[in-house]
Design a protein around this motif. Structure first.
Motif, PDB file in Angstrom:
ATOM      1  N   GLU A  56       1.001  -0.721   0.002  1.00 29.81           N
ATOM      2  CA  GLU A  56       0.271   0.022   0.016  1.00 29.81           C
ATOM      3  C   GLU A  56       0.742   1.077   0.018  1.00 29.81           C
ATOM      4  N   ALA A  57      -0.015   2.146  -0.878  1.00 35.18           N
ATOM      5  CA  ALA A  57       1.695   3.190  -0.633  1.00 35.18           C
ATOM      6  C   ALA A  57       0.944   4.701   0.079  1.00 35.18           C
ATOM      7  N   LYS A  58       1.223   5.399   0.632  1.00 35.35           N
ATOM      8  CA  LYS A  58       0.857   6.094   1.161  1.00 35.35           C
ATOM      9  C   LYS A  58       1.660   7.465   1.284  1.00 35.35           C
ATOM     10  N   THR A  59       1.249   8.603   1.731  1.00 33.54           N
ATOM     11  CA  THR A  59       1.801  10.205   1.535  1.00 33.54           C
ATOM     12  C   THR A  59       1.164  11.093   2.854  1.00 33.54           C
ATOM     13  N   ILE A  60       2.649  11.126   3.043  1.00 36.65           N
ATOM     14  CA  ILE A  60       2.236  12.341   4.739  1.00 36.65           C
ATOM     15  C   ILE A  60       3.865  12.742   4.643  1.00 36.65           C
ATOM     16  N   ASP A  61       3.037  14.857   5.473  1.00 35.30           N
ATOM     17  CA  ASP A  61       4.393  15.259   5.963  1.00 35.30           C
ATOM     18  C   ASP A  61       6.070  14.638   6.208  1.00 35.30           C
ATOM     19  N   VAL A  62       5.568  14.243   7.443  1.00 40.06           N
ATOM     20  CA  VAL A  62       7.211  13.763   7.991  1.00 40.06           C
ATOM     21  C   VAL A  62       6.804  11.911   8.431  1.00 40.06           C
ATOM     22  N   ILE A  63       7.754  11.444   7.889  1.00 35.97           N
ATOM     23  CA  ILE A  63       7.867   9.695   8.074  1.00 35.97           C
ATOM     24  C   ILE A  63       9.123  10.035   9.433  1.00 35.97           C
ATOM     25  N   VAL A  64       7.836   9.334  11.302  1.00 39.53           N
ATOM     26  CA  VAL A  64       9.217   9.169  12.363  1.00 39.53           C
ATOM     27  C   VAL A  64       9.139   8.063  12.237  1.00 39.53           C
ATOM     28  N   ILE A  65      11.087   7.374  12.071  1.00 39.85           N
ATOM     29  CA  ILE A  65      11.012   5.899  11.938  1.00 39.85           C
ATOM     30  C   ILE A  65      11.315   5.710  13.984  1.00 39.85           C
ATOM     31  N   GLY A  66      10.884   5.521  13.915  1.00 42.22           N
ATOM     32  CA  GLY A  66      11.244   4.990  15.628  1.00 42.22           C
ATOM     33  C   GLY A  66      10.279   5.171  16.629  1.00 42.22           C
ATOM     34  N   ALA A  67       9.609   4.700  18.131  1.00 42.29           N
ATOM     35  CA  ALA A  67       8.100   5.529  18.864  1.00 42.29           C
ATOM     36  C   ALA A  67       9.402   5.690  19.408  1.00 42.29           C
ATOM     37  N   GLY A  68      10.711   5.861  19.900  1.00 41.63           N
ATOM     38  CA  GLY A  68      11.024   6.453  21.240  1.00 41.63           C
ATOM     39  C   GLY A  68      10.353   7.479  21.688  1.00 41.63           C
ATOM     40  N   ALA A  69      10.890   7.836  23.156  1.00 43.09           N
ATOM     41  CA  ALA A  69      10.669   9.204  23.298  1.00 43.09           C
ATOM     42  C   ALA A  69      10.870  10.733  22.536  1.00 43.09           C
ATOM     43  N   VAL A  70      12.253  10.081  22.053  1.00 40.11           N
ATOM     44  CA  VAL A  70      13.110  10.763  21.084  1.00 40.11           C
ATOM     45  C   VAL A  70      11.731  11.144  19.920  1.00 40.11           C
ATOM     46  N   GLY A  71      11.025   9.455  19.386  1.00 39.64           N
ATOM     47  CA  GLY A  71      10.155   9.855  17.924  1.00 39.64           C
ATOM     48  C   GLY A  71       9.088  10.839  18.082  1.00 39.64           C
ATOM     49  N   GLU A  72       8.669  10.344  19.503  1.00 31.23           N
ATOM     50  CA  GLU A  72       7.289  10.808  19.969  1.00 31.23           C
ATOM     51  C   GLU A  72       7.327  12.207  20.163  1.00 31.23           C
ATOM     52  N   ASN A  73       8.888  12.544  20.150  1.00 28.29           N
ATOM     53  CA  ASN A  73       8.904  14.160  20.794  1.00 28.29           C
ATOM     54  C   ASN A  73       8.781  14.921  19.501  1.00 28.29           C
ATOM     55  N   VAL A  74       9.778  14.935  18.226  1.00 27.96           N
ATOM     56  CA  VAL A  74       9.494  14.630  17.370  1.00 27.96           C
ATOM     57  C   VAL A  74       8.416  15.559  15.886  1.00 27.96           C
ATOM     58  N   ALA A  75       7.751  13.890  16.577  1.00 27.43           N
ATOM     59  CA  ALA A  75       6.341  13.657  15.659  1.00 27.43           C
ATOM     60  C   ALA A  75       5.034  14.498  16.276  1.00 27.43           C
ATOM     61  N   GLY A  76       5.294  14.764  17.620  1.00 27.34           N
ATOM     62  CA  GLY A  76       4.672  15.289  18.304  1.00 27.34           C
ATOM     63  C   GLY A  76       4.680  17.036  17.627  1.00 27.34           C
ATOM     64  N   ARG A  77       5.880  17.487  17.782  1.00 25.15           N
ATOM     65  CA  ARG A  77       5.952  18.913  17.741  1.00 25.15           C
ATOM     66  C   ARG A  77       5.964  18.968  16.229  1.00 25.15           C
ATOM     67  N   VAL A  78       6.037  18.477  15.182  1.00 27.62           N
ATOM     68  CA  VAL A  78       5.949  19.223  13.853  1.00 27.62           C
ATOM     69  C   VAL A  78       4.265  19.199  14.172  1.00 27.62           C
ATOM     70  N   VAL A  79       3.249  17.684  14.952  1.00 32.31           N
ATOM     71  CA  VAL A  79       2.076  17.873  14.658  1.00 32.31           C
ATOM     72  C   VAL A  79       1.720  19.332  14.982  1.00 32.31           C
TER      73      VAL A  79
END
Length: 472
Positions: A3-26
């Motif tokens: 399946e193909a999808k498009t999104i603004d930002v892809i974050v590989i890794g959902a540890g504390a660091v990944g969660e924070n960068v994803a939360g920040r861009v959202v």
């Protein structure tokens, strides 16, 4: 099928660091997806920071009570290892990440479970547990937040054995009768003390000594405490081979000496987790990943970022979360056309926070809290530096416990008359560290710092004593 999808930002890794960068861009108006193959929340939540400190805290409280007459007499029992392990487990939610998953959804972040791999420019392929794949195309950025992985030394026989890493040590269901700890860094020393206080016979084998990144006066207090508590600590000792005999680990440590233990913890450092994530597919060497102050990887065309441990600057959760916030802001600003292409256009303070004012704590008993640079590091960086140090012996430390033993140091840039490093060692000194961090990050002039009056009677009065000895 994929399946193909498009999104603004892809974050590989959902540890504390990944969660924070994803939360920040959202928060900044972009869309983001987190990709995780293990537990959402990462190493810190389940196998590192939180469980290791939960293992240490009960014994620290018990020792503190025994250090004060009146409280000492009320302590009639011993540490309950079962209760300590149960409390540890509560902090990991029994290794169930459903609450973290709920937070991701509530923050407006998409979540994909599976193994992510870069497959082209701004493109990530995710392989799910059922073998299906999903391909994401990022409009603006792909962020690597894959953390770090244990570095295992090439010791003869070790690779064939079922040793512990920090994951197994922090998630163990029972306390072994004996434990050998290979490595004298922060994680190894913290877990050595935790298990010794839980009832294990502990031996530490440290090829390069104990806590070698800290001033020797500070690390020496920890070493003295470990030995006083009955731990066997071999410093400047190399392990030449490891084997199992009759179900026990046997470590040969030279000169005909050996250490025998029921469990072996290998805690000899970590390195960025860059292998297996497809960096080669975009022409990058996994062993030479670099980043600028915004987190952007300069050799990837402007769309790839690396934050936290994988960025290779500082392997600390709080520092990684800081980097994540900075990187999230930079990604959003570039997407919105408000940030130039060069890192120097970003913030003049990121280098200070990431390289010259990093706070770190060793949660042993006694603790070590340090921010910035040691005297040797400062001079190596070309700073005209001096140091002032003394034992922590103030009214607050006397009230804290009858046997309080501590040490403090400031490192001063003599040309600018500001602090570039501060170290405290002693019980509960971590609670004084943020004041030192503010002084170093803010480059507070010493003649101004002199007017920051410490409350009496607290351990913080050591600030006054340090400035007096320096000559203010």
């Amino acid at each position: 099928m994929s399946e193909a999808k498009t999104i603004d930002v892809i974050v590989i890794g959902a540890g504390a660091v990944g969660e924070n960068v994803a939360g920040r861009v959202v928060q900044k108006g972009l869309s983001a997806v987190l990709v995780e193959s293990d537990l959402v929340g990462g190493e810190c939540s389940y196998w590192a920071c939180m469980p290791s400190k939960a293992l240490l805290r009960p014994s620290t409280v018990l020792r503190a009570a025994r250090g004060v007459p009146g409280a000492r007499e009320a302590v009639t029992g011993t540490l309950d290892a079962g209760q300590v392990l149960d409390r540890r487990t509560s902090f990991t939610s029994n290794w169930d990440d459903s609450s973290q998953e709920e937070w991701v959804a509530s923050a407006g972040i998409a979540l994909e479970r599976g193994w992510a791999k870069l497959s082209g420019e701004r493109e990530v392929e995710i392989t799910h547990g059922d073998g299906s794949t999903t391909t994401y195309q990022a409009r603006h950025a792909v962020v690597l937040a894959t953390g770090s992985t244990p570095t295992i030394p090439p010791i003869d026989g070790l690779a064939d054995l079922d040793y512990w890493t920090t994951r197994e040590a922090t998630s163990a269901k029972e306390v072994p009768a004996s434990l050998a700890v290979l490595g004298g860094g922060v994680a190894g020393v913290e877990l050595a003390q935790a298990y010794a206080r839980l009832g294990a016979e502990v031996t530490v084998i440290a090829r390069s000594g104990i806590l070698g990144n800290y001033p020797p006066e500070a690390s020496g207090l920890v070493l003295d405490a470990l030995r006083a508590e009955g731990l066997n600590v071999h410093t400047d000792t190399a392990t030449t081979s490891v084997r199992k005999e009759n179900g026990l680990f046997v470590l040969d440590i030279g000169e005909g000496r050996s250490v025998t233990a029921e469990k072996l913890l290998v805690s000899t450092g970590r390195h960025p987790h860059t292998s297996g994530i497809g960096l080669e597919s975009i022409g990058l060497d996994p062993k030479k990943l670099t980043r600028d102050d915004t987190g952007r990887v300069p050799d990837a065309g402007g769309w790839l970022y690396a934050v936290g441990d994988v960025g290779g600057i500082v392997q600390l959760t709080h520092q990684g979360k800081y980097e994540a916030r900075m990187t999230g802001d930079a990604i959003a600003a570039r997407a919105q056309g408000t940030l130039g292409d060069h890192a120097e256009d970003w913030s003049p303070y990121t280098s200070t926070a990431d390289r010259r004012a990093v706070p770190q704590v060793v949660f042993t008993d006694p603790e070590i809290g340090m921010v910035g640079r040691t005297l040797e590091q400062a001079r190596k960086d070309g700073v005209n530096a001096s140091e002032t140090s003394l034992e922590i012996a103030v009214a607050g430390s006397s009230l804290h416990s009858d046997d309080y033993s501590g040490w403090a140091q400031i490192v001063v840039d003599e040309d600018r008359k500001v602090l570039v490093g501060v170290t405290f060692a002693g019980p509960d000194v971590s609670e004084m560290l943020h004041s030192a961090t503010i002084a170093v990050v803010g480059e507070v002039p010493l003649d101004r710092l002199w007017h920051a009056v410490p409350a009496y009677p607290t351990v913080s009065e050591v600030w006054l004593r340090l400035l007096e000895k320096y000559g203010m």
